[in-house]
Design a protein around this motif. Structure first.
Motif, mmCIF file in Angstrom:
data_model
loop_
_atom_site.group_PDB
_atom_site.id
_atom_site.type_symbol
_atom_site.label_atom_id
_atom_site.label_comp_id
_atom_site.label_asym_id
_atom_site.label_seq_id
_atom_site.Cartn_x
_atom_site.Cartn_y
_atom_site.Cartn_z
ATOM 1 N N CYS A 10 -62.451 4.419 30.786
ATOM 2 C CA CYS A 10 -61.630 5.476 30.182
ATOM 3 C C CYS A 10 -62.134 6.846 30.639
ATOM 4 C CB CYS A 10 -61.704 5.361 28.668
ATOM 5 S SG CYS A 10 -60.844 6.674 27.766
ATOM 6 N N CYS A 13 -63.599 8.664 26.990
ATOM 7 C CA CYS A 13 -64.795 8.183 26.291
ATOM 8 C C CYS A 13 -65.710 7.334 27.165
ATOM 9 C CB CYS A 13 -64.398 7.409 25.047
ATOM 10 S SG CYS A 13 -63.630 5.814 25.382
ATOM 11 N N SER A 14 -65.319 7.050 28.397
ATOM 12 C CA SER A 14 -66.096 6.270 29.360
ATOM 13 C C SER A 14 -66.279 4.802 28.986
ATOM 14 C CB SER A 14 -67.471 6.907 29.602
ATOM 15 O OG SER A 14 -67.318 8.207 30.087
ATOM 16 N N SER A 36 -57.800 3.808 22.090
ATOM 17 C CA SER A 36 -58.399 4.705 21.098
ATOM 18 C C SER A 36 -58.225 6.171 21.477
ATOM 19 C CB SER A 36 -59.890 4.408 20.944
ATOM 20 O OG SER A 36 -60.077 3.100 20.498
ATOM 21 N N CYS A 37 -58.246 6.451 22.758
ATOM 22 C CA CYS A 37 -58.134 7.839 23.229
ATOM 23 C C CYS A 37 -56.705 8.240 23.557
ATOM 24 C CB CYS A 37 -59.017 8.037 24.464
ATOM 25 S SG CYS A 37 -60.771 7.850 24.099
#
Length: 52
Positions: A10, A13-14, A36-37
């Motif tokens: 992502c 958020c990685s 989530s992001c």
């Protein structure tokens, strides 16, 4: 628009993508982000938390 193959994690958020964590494209910037992001949907389009 970032190709799916070019994103292993992502951009916000990685978190690494896998069988459970799926890739989604932000409709504003085109980055590949996790669910989530990318929970924001102004005007029915999925956008990442950075663009929101």
């Amino acid at each position: 628009w970032v190709p799916d193959d070019a994103a292993a994690a992502c951009k916000v958020c990685s978190a690494e993508f896998g069988f459970i964590r799926r890739r989604h494209h932000c409709r504003m910037c085109g980055n590949v982000v996790c669910n989530s992001c990318s929970g924001h949907r102004p005007r029915g389009k999925r956008v990442c938390s950075q663009c929101y």
